[in-house]
Design an enzyme around this catalytic site. Structure first.
Site, short mmCIF file in Angstrom:
data_model
loop_
_atom_site.label_atom_id
_atom_site.label_comp_id
_atom_site.label_asym_id
_atom_site.label_seq_id
_atom_site.Cartn_x
_atom_site.Cartn_y
_atom_site.Cartn_z
N ASN A 130 0.86 -1.32 0.02
CA ASN A 130 -0.02 -0.05 0.01
C ASN A 130 0.84 1.26 -0.11
O ASN A 130 1.96 1.28 0.43
CB ASN A 130 -0.82 -0.18 1.19
CG ASN A 130 -1.86 1.16 1.39
OD1 ASN A 130 -2.45 1.58 0.37
ND2 ASN A 130 -1.82 1.82 2.23
N HIS A 182 0.78 5.31 1.42
CA HIS A 182 0.10 5.94 2.41
C HIS A 182 0.84 7.41 2.61
O HIS A 182 2.00 7.74 2.45
CB HIS A 182 0.27 5.40 3.90
CG HIS A 182 -0.49 6.19 4.95
ND1 HIS A 182 -1.90 6.15 4.74
CD2 HIS A 182 -0.26 7.25 5.63
CE1 HIS A 182 -2.36 6.88 5.70
NE2 HIS A 182 -1.20 7.48 6.39
N SER A 235 4.92 6.98 2.52
CA SER A 235 5.30 5.73 2.72
C SER A 235 4.71 4.57 2.04
O SER A 235 3.62 4.74 1.65
CB SER A 235 5.02 5.19 4.27
OG SER A 235 5.51 6.30 5.03
N ASP A 269 -2.53 0.64 8.28
CA ASP A 269 -1.41 1.35 7.93
C ASP A 269 -0.19 1.36 9.13
O ASP A 269 0.53 2.00 9.09
CB ASP A 269 -1.71 3.10 8.16
CG ASP A 269 -2.62 3.57 7.12
OD1 ASP A 269 -2.64 3.02 5.87
OD2 ASP A 269 -3.59 4.45 7.60
C1 GAR Z 1 -2.90 9.10 -2.59
O1 GAR Z 1 -2.49 10.17 -1.77
C2 GAR Z 1 -2.86 7.77 -1.50
O2 GAR Z 1 -1.26 7.90 -0.81
C3 GAR Z 1 -3.75 8.05 -0.50
O3 GAR Z 1 -5.15 8.13 -1.57
C4 GAR Z 1 -4.42 8.93 -2.76
C5 GAR Z 1 -4.99 8.19 -3.86
O4 GAR Z 1 -4.53 9.08 -4.98
N1 GAR Z 1 -4.07 6.50 -0.15
C6 GAR Z 1 -4.30 6.57 1.19
O5 GAR Z 1 -4.66 7.58 1.68
C7 GAR Z 1 -4.42 5.13 1.97
N2 GAR Z 1 -4.61 5.01 3.13
P1 GAR Z 1 -4.61 8.63 -6.39
O6 GAR Z 1 -6.07 7.60 -6.55
O7 GAR Z 1 -4.56 9.62 -7.46
O8 GAR Z 1 -3.45 7.46 -6.58
#
Ligand code: GAR
Length: 227
Positions: free
Chosen positions: A111, A113, A140, A149
């Site tokens: 994942n 984060h 991360s 997480d």
């Molecule tokens: C990203 O910033 C990712 O790190 C976060 O959601 C966004 C998705 O953007 N993920 C989390 O918060 C998971 N806990 P994207 O759809 O444009 O890749």
């Protein structure tokens, strides 16, 4: 999209900019991988449009179609396993996964984060980083374990928090780093360079500077060592 290193399935829920970074890395040869499929928990997402444009098989497993999380997760497992991936990549996948799902893919589920874990697990990380007075923030990539997480971190990248930052401006700065480190972490995994020992992720058998993990010992109240 063929590659020697193995197949991945990417799970998404929304915008899909990390998915796009992975697609771009495969296309320009930085990531020798096959993206076997993209699976979304939501219908009609920009992420699905990106998969279609790239010619990648794509499916929706809509969480609203299932009365319980466990049933959704079982349907998701069936769909993912039909592609026999070596690695399952969560890229903005915004559903909490059950322990049985996570255990099914133990050691091959990762994942990204938007924080320097263990700081700011959960949601709204950029606003919380600003509120805390953190001088640095970042992203991360980690192995997924049942603790949300909380799994072993593979790579981190830090960015400065600047005086005029809003959550949106800070999020953009972090996102640039997400797009850099996620394809790298996937490549390390597919190249067989990662191992986990005593809860720490090793690259080629040791914790290496390019993982950026020395940042983990900095709490958000400390000064970043680079100033
Ligand atoms: C990203 O910033 C990712 O790190 C976060 O959601 C966004 C998705 O953007 N993920 C989390 O918060 C998971 N806990 P994207 O759809 O444009 O890749």
């Amino acid at each position: 999209m063929s590659g020697a290193s193995g197949g991945i399935v990417v799970l998404v829920s929304g915008r899909g900019s990390n998915l796009q970074a992975i697609i771009d890395a495969v296309h320009d040869g930085r990531l020798p991988a096959d993206i076997h499929a993209v699976i979304s928990s939501e219908p009609g997402t920009p992420a699905m449009a990106r998969a279609r444009t790239a010619g990648i098989p794509n499916h929706v497993v809509n969480h609203r179609d299932f009365p319980a999380r466990e049933l959704f997760d079982q349907a998701l497992i069936q769909r993912v396993d039909s592609y026999e991936p070596r690695l399952v990549v969560l890229a903005g996948f915004m559903r909490i996964l059950s322990e049985s799902f996570i255990n099914h893919y133990s050691g091959r589920l990762i994942n990204i984060h938007p924080s320097l874990l263990p700081d700011f697990p959960g949601l709204n990380t950029h606003a919380r980083a600003l509120q805390s007075g953190a001088k640095s923030h970042g992203a991360s990539v980690h192995f997924v374990t049942p603790e949300v997480d909380g799994g072993p971190v593979i790579i981190q990248s830090a960015v400065p928090v600047l005086p005029d930052d809003t959550p949106e401006i800070l999020a953009e700065r972090v996102l640039t780093e997400e797009h850099r480190i996620y394809p790298l972490a996937i490549r390390w995994f597919l190249d067989g360079r990662l191992s986990v020992e005593g809860g720490r992720v090793l690259l080629d058998g040791e914790q290496r500077p390019e993982q950026g993990l020395d940042r983990q010992i900095i709490t958000h109240n400390d000064s970043p060592e680079t100033g």
